[in-house]
Design a protein around this motif. Structure first.
Motif, PDB file in Angstrom:
ATOM      1  N   TYR A 107     -31.028  -6.629  65.874  1.00 25.32           N
ATOM      2  CA  TYR A 107     -30.187  -6.648  67.066  1.00 25.32           C
ATOM      3  C   TYR A 107     -31.076  -6.483  68.313  1.00 25.32           C
ATOM      4  CZ  TYR A 107     -27.176  -5.398  70.828  1.00 25.32           C
ATOM      5  OH  TYR A 107     -26.576  -5.388  72.058  1.00 25.32           O
ATOM      6  N   ASN A 108     -30.924  -7.350  69.281  1.00 25.33           N
ATOM      7  CA  ASN A 108     -31.642  -7.308  70.566  1.00 25.33           C
ATOM      8  C   ASN A 108     -33.162  -7.221  70.362  1.00 25.33           C
ATOM      9  OD1 ASN A 108     -31.856  -7.370  73.395  1.00 25.33           O
ATOM     10  ND2 ASN A 108     -31.760  -5.149  73.554  1.00 25.33           N
ATOM     11  N   LYS A 152     -29.453  -3.837  76.776  1.00 26.81           N
ATOM     12  CA  LYS A 152     -28.460  -4.335  75.817  1.00 26.81           C
ATOM     13  C   LYS A 152     -28.405  -3.535  74.517  1.00 26.81           C
ATOM     14  CE  LYS A 152     -25.962  -7.255  76.247  1.00 26.81           C
ATOM     15  NZ  LYS A 152     -24.573  -7.148  76.716  1.00 26.81           N
TER      16      LYS A 152
END
Length: 166
Positions: free
Chosen positions: A111-112, A120
């Motif tokens: 994720y990110n 984020k």
């Protein structure tokens, strides 16, 4: 292989394990400090673990042993945001070497990560839960015995799908 996180359970092809998610629930609009777990499909980039507690483990994906000075940057204004770092570190970062068992094993979700977008969300892991399944800061957490069982099947193609209750 695909794992599903739904209704506070992590489901594999053969098992279903109670899990903790972020205190703020699930979200499609994750941002740093919101205490939410991101909705989506993610792979696992790397596993970090405490060999001093668990011994040497051979995983099917890239792994590293956690040492005392290891951390993960959670400062959106730093160039190392949402990345592994070493202490001493000038900016905000989580210690990976903890007195409790929560980070004895951490599986880094992608994720990110590529690209990393400042603010984020950072440090989204699958890790060990507290005994009472206290909500996380945004991670997914299961009992250590269950995480060790899950890791036997986790490989470079494993996807974890996190979805809202339905």
């Amino acid at each position: 292989m695909k794992f599903l996180v739904k209704n506070n359970y992590l489901v594999t092809k053969s098992d279903s394990f109670k899990c903790a998610i972020g205190l703020g629930g699930l979200t499609t609009n994750k941002f740093e400090g919101d205490h939410c777990t991101p909705i989506g499909e993610f792979k696992f980039d790397k596993i970090y673990y405490r060999s001093d507690k668990l011994g040497k483990i051979n995983f099917q994906i890239s792994s590293a042993e956690i040492s005392y000075n290891d951390g993960w940057c959670d400062d959106p204004n730093d160039e190392f945001y949402n990345k592994f770092v070493k202490f001493p570190f000038e900016r905000s970062a989580e210690k990976l070497y903890r007195a409790d068992d929560l980070y004895d094993i951490i599986c880094v979700m992608n994720y990110n990560t590529n690209p990393v977008l400042p603010g984020k969300g950072s440090a989204i892991f699958l890790h060990v839960c507290k005994d009472d399944f206290t909500p996380t800061e945004g991670c997914v957490a299961v009992k250590k015995v269950h995480l060790l069982k899950i890791l036997k099947d986790l490989n470079n193609s494993t996807i974890v799908k996190i979805e809202n209750r339905k």
